[in-house]
Design an enzyme around this catalytic site. Structure first.
Site, PDB file in Angstrom:
ATOM      1  CG  ASP A 300      -0.413  -0.349   2.425  1.00 53.44           C
ATOM      2  OD1 ASP A 300       0.536  -1.505   2.039  1.00 53.44           O
ATOM      3  OD2 ASP A 300      -0.991  -0.240   3.280  1.00 53.44           O
ATOM      4  CD  GLU A 481       7.952   2.017   5.924  1.00 56.96           C
ATOM      5  OE1 GLU A 481       6.795   1.567   6.578  1.00 56.96           O
ATOM      6  OE2 GLU A 481       8.028   3.228   6.612  1.00 56.96           O
TER       7      GLU A 481
END
Length: 516
Positions: A300, A481
Site C-alpha cells: 500500500d 523501513e
C-alpha cells in the site's frame, strides 16, 4: 466483550485470559471510527494531528458514551477547542522509534534493538484500539507500535539469527491466539485492522517453532486461517466472486485481496475521504474497498494496483488475482498436507496436497505471461504485462518450472539496482514503486533464486542490499523501513515519512549477515 476477554476492574484494564486459545472466534471489537463517529470524523478531517493514525491509536480516558455526550455539549467549532477536547479525553500513544545508542557494528546494533522493539500487552486499557496478546512480541518501530502480520515473519528471521528463539516461540503463540479469537490474523493488532489480514505467512511463522508438542495446535490454527481465506468458496459457481475467493468460468478457484469494510481506513481516514471527494463519478465504497484491499496486500500503495499505473484514484485491487497471494496459499496448503501427514491423518493430507497442486498448476498456466509471473486481471481475462518484484514469489514458494525460474531471473534483472531489488519500474510517487526497495522483497528474491540454483543474481541482490543498509547506518545510525535502491539512500513516497526501527529490515539484514 466476549467471554475470552475479562475486565479487570481493579486495574481498569482489558485482560487476555489464559483460556483465550481454547475458544472459538467471537465478535470483533469496533474500531475507533465506528465507536466515535462524528467526533472521529471531525478530528481527522480537521487535521488535528498530522498523521491520521495518531488518533486511531489514542486511548480514551472515559467511557465512549460519556465522551460522546461531552462532545455533543462541546463548543468545538474551532480547531483550538477541538484540540483541547481531545487532550482532555484521550491519551496519545508513544512513538515506537528506537532510542539513540552508541555506534556499534551492524550485527551488534541489531541485536541491541530487539529489546527496544519488544512489547508486552496482556492487558490494554478499556476502549483502546490495541488488541491484547498473551506473550511478548516485536513491533516494527516508529508509528507502527503494534505487531504486524507479514512484517513479523521477516523480523523473526533475524530473531532466530540473534538466538532469540524464546521470543520466536512467544510470537507464534501470539499469532495463534489471534486466530483462536478472531478466526484469522489481522493486518496488525488493532481493532481497526480486524476487517482484513495480510499476506498469509503463518505457515512459515508456525514452522519456526522448535516445540514438536505444539504441532497439533499449530495445525488446527493454520487450518482455521485457510478456512478464513477460502470462506465462501464451497458453493461458489463458475464465474462467481465472494470476498477473497474467485471461481473463474472454467472452475479454477483462486484468491484475491479484500477487506470486509468499505469505509475510510481509521489509520488513513482523512487521506481516504479526501481521495473519494476528489474522485467524482466513482462509487466511494468501491474506492475504499480497493484501498483497503491494497492494505491487506501489504503493498500500500503501488502502480501494480492502479488502473492507469499512476493515479491512486484508479485503484482496482479487487479486480486482480495476485500471484504472490496465490503462491503463498500453495505454501499454506502444502504445509497443511505435511502437518496432517505427521499427525497421521492421511486423507486430509492428501486433500490439501491435491488443492496445492491444482492451485500451483493454475498459477503456472494463468499467471505466466511468457516472460515472468504476474497478476491475473479479472476484467481483461489476461495476465498482466507489468514486471514487479512479486514475480519472485512463485520461485520462493517452489511453484515455477526450471525454465520459468530462469526466465524470471532474466526478467528480474532490470529491477535490480545498485542497492537491491526495486519494487516496480514505475515511479508513481507511491512507496511500493520505483525507486524503493523493501526488505521482504529482497528475501523472497534471494531465497527464490537460490531455490532454483540461480546463485549469481541472488548473490548480487544480497550484496547490493547489505551495502545499502550499511551505507545508511554509517550515515545516520538507523535502519529504515524502505530504501531508495537506485541512489542507495532513504526511501520516500506514500502516505507517511519513512520510519525508523525497523523490524523487517533488522530481521532480513541480520539473517543475511548470519550467512557469512
Amino acid at each position: 466483550m466476549t467471554r475470552r476477554l475479562t475486565l479487570a476492574t481493579a486495574a481498569g484494564l482489558l485482560t487476555l485470559s489464559p483460556a483465550a486459545a481454547q475458544t472459538s472466534p467471537g465478535a470483533m471489537p469496533p474500531s475507533p471510527a465506528q465507536v466515535f463517529g462524528p467526533l472521529y470524523h471531525a478530528v481527522e478531517m480537521r487535521r488535528i494531528f498530522p498523521d491520521s493514525k495518531t488518533f486511531a491509536d489514542a486511548v480514551p480516558k472515559r467511557p465512549a458514551a460519556a465522551i460522546l455526550a461531552a462532545y455533543r455539549a462541546c463548543r468545538c467549532d474551532d480547531d483550538a477547542a477541538l484540540r483541547r477536547f481531545v487532550a482532555a479525553h484521550f491519551a496519545l500513544a508513544p512513538d515506537a522509534a528506537p532510542r539513540p545508542q552508541e555506534k556499534l557494528p551492524l550485527v551488534d546494533h541489531i541485536d541491541r534493538l530487539w529489546p527496544q522493539l519488544t512489547r508486552t500487552s496482556m492487558t490494554v486499557p478499556p476502549g483502546a484500539s490495541a488488541l491484547p496478546l498473551p506473550r511478548p512480541y516485536v513491533v516494527p518501530g516508529g508509528r507502527f507500535r503494534e505487531m504486524y502480520y507479514w512484517d513479523s515473519w521477516f523480523t523473526m528471521l533475524g530473531l532466530q539469527a540473534s538466538r532469540q528463539q524464546r521470543l520466536v516461540e512467544d510470537m507464534i503463540v501470539d499469532f495463534g491466539s489471534l486466530i483462536d479469537r478472531y478466526g484469522h490474523i489481522p493486518n496488525g493488532t488493532r481493532s481497526y485492522y480486524l476487517s482484513r489480514s495480510q499476506p498469509p505467512f503463518f505457515y512459515l511463522i508456525a514452522a519456526m517453532s522448535r516445540d514438536p508438542a505444539t504441532l497439533a495446535t499449530r495445525t488446527r490454527q493454520l487450518r482455521a486461517e485457510h478456512d478464513w481465506w477460502m470462506r465462501g468458496s464451497q458453493d461458489l459457481a463458475p464465474g462467481g466472486e465472494q470476498a477473497r475467493v474467485v471461481r473463474l468460468a472454467d472452475g479454477t478457484l483462486l484468491n484475491r485481496y479484500w477487506d470486509d469494510r468499505d469505509d475510510p481506513r481509521d489509520e488513513s481516514y482523512r487521506e481516504d475521504a479526501e481521495l473519494a471527494a476528489a474522485t467524482p463519478g466513482r462509487d466511494p465504497r468501491q474506492l475504499y474497498r480497493d484501498l483497503r484491499a491494497a492494505a491487506e496486500s501489504g503493498w500500500d500503495f503501488s502502480s501494480r494496483w492502479l488502473g492507469d499505473r499512476r493515479t491512486l484514484a484508479t485503484i482496482r485491487t479487487t479486480r486482480l488475482l495476485p500471484v504472490d497471494l496465490n503462491s503463498l496459499m500453495v505454501g499454506m496448503e502444502r504445509a497443511l498436507a505435511d502437518q496432517y501427514r505427521k499427525l497421521g491423518d492421511a486423507a486430509t493430507a492428501d486433500a490439501f496436497a491435491r488443492q496445492a497442486e491444482t492451485r500451483a498448476t493454475a498459477i503456472r498456466r494463468l499467471m505466466w505471461n511468457g516472460r515472468f509471473f504476474a497478476d491475473y486481471d479479472l476484467d481483461a481475462k489476461a495476465v498482466s504485462d507489468q514486471p514487479t518484484a512479486a514475480m519472485t514469489v512463485p520461485l520462493f514458494a517452489g511453484i515455477a518450472t526450471p525454465d520459468q525460474a530462469r526466465a524470471t531471473a532474466a526478467a528480474l534483472a532490470p529491477l535490480i539496482g545498485e542497492g537491491g531489488v526495486r519494487t516496480t519500474l514505475i515511479a508513481s510517487g507511491q512507496q511500493w514503486d520505483d525507486p524503493n526497495g523493501w526488505a521482504p522483497l529482497q528475501w523472497t528474491a534471494i531465497t527464490g533464486l537460490r531455490r532454483y540454483g540461480l546463485a549469481a543474481p541472488a548473490a548480487r541482490i544480497k550484496a547490493a542490499w547489505l551495502a545499502t543498509v550499511a551505507r545508511e547506518y554509517a550515515a545516520s545510525g538507523k535502519l529504515l523501513e524502505k530504501y531508495d535502491v537506485t541512489e542507495r539512500k532513504p526511501g520516500g513516497g506514500g502516505e507517511y515519512p519513512t520510519q525508523d526501527g525497523f523490524g523487517w529490515t533488522n530481521g532480513v539484514t541480520r539473517a543475511l549477515l548470519a550467512e557469512r
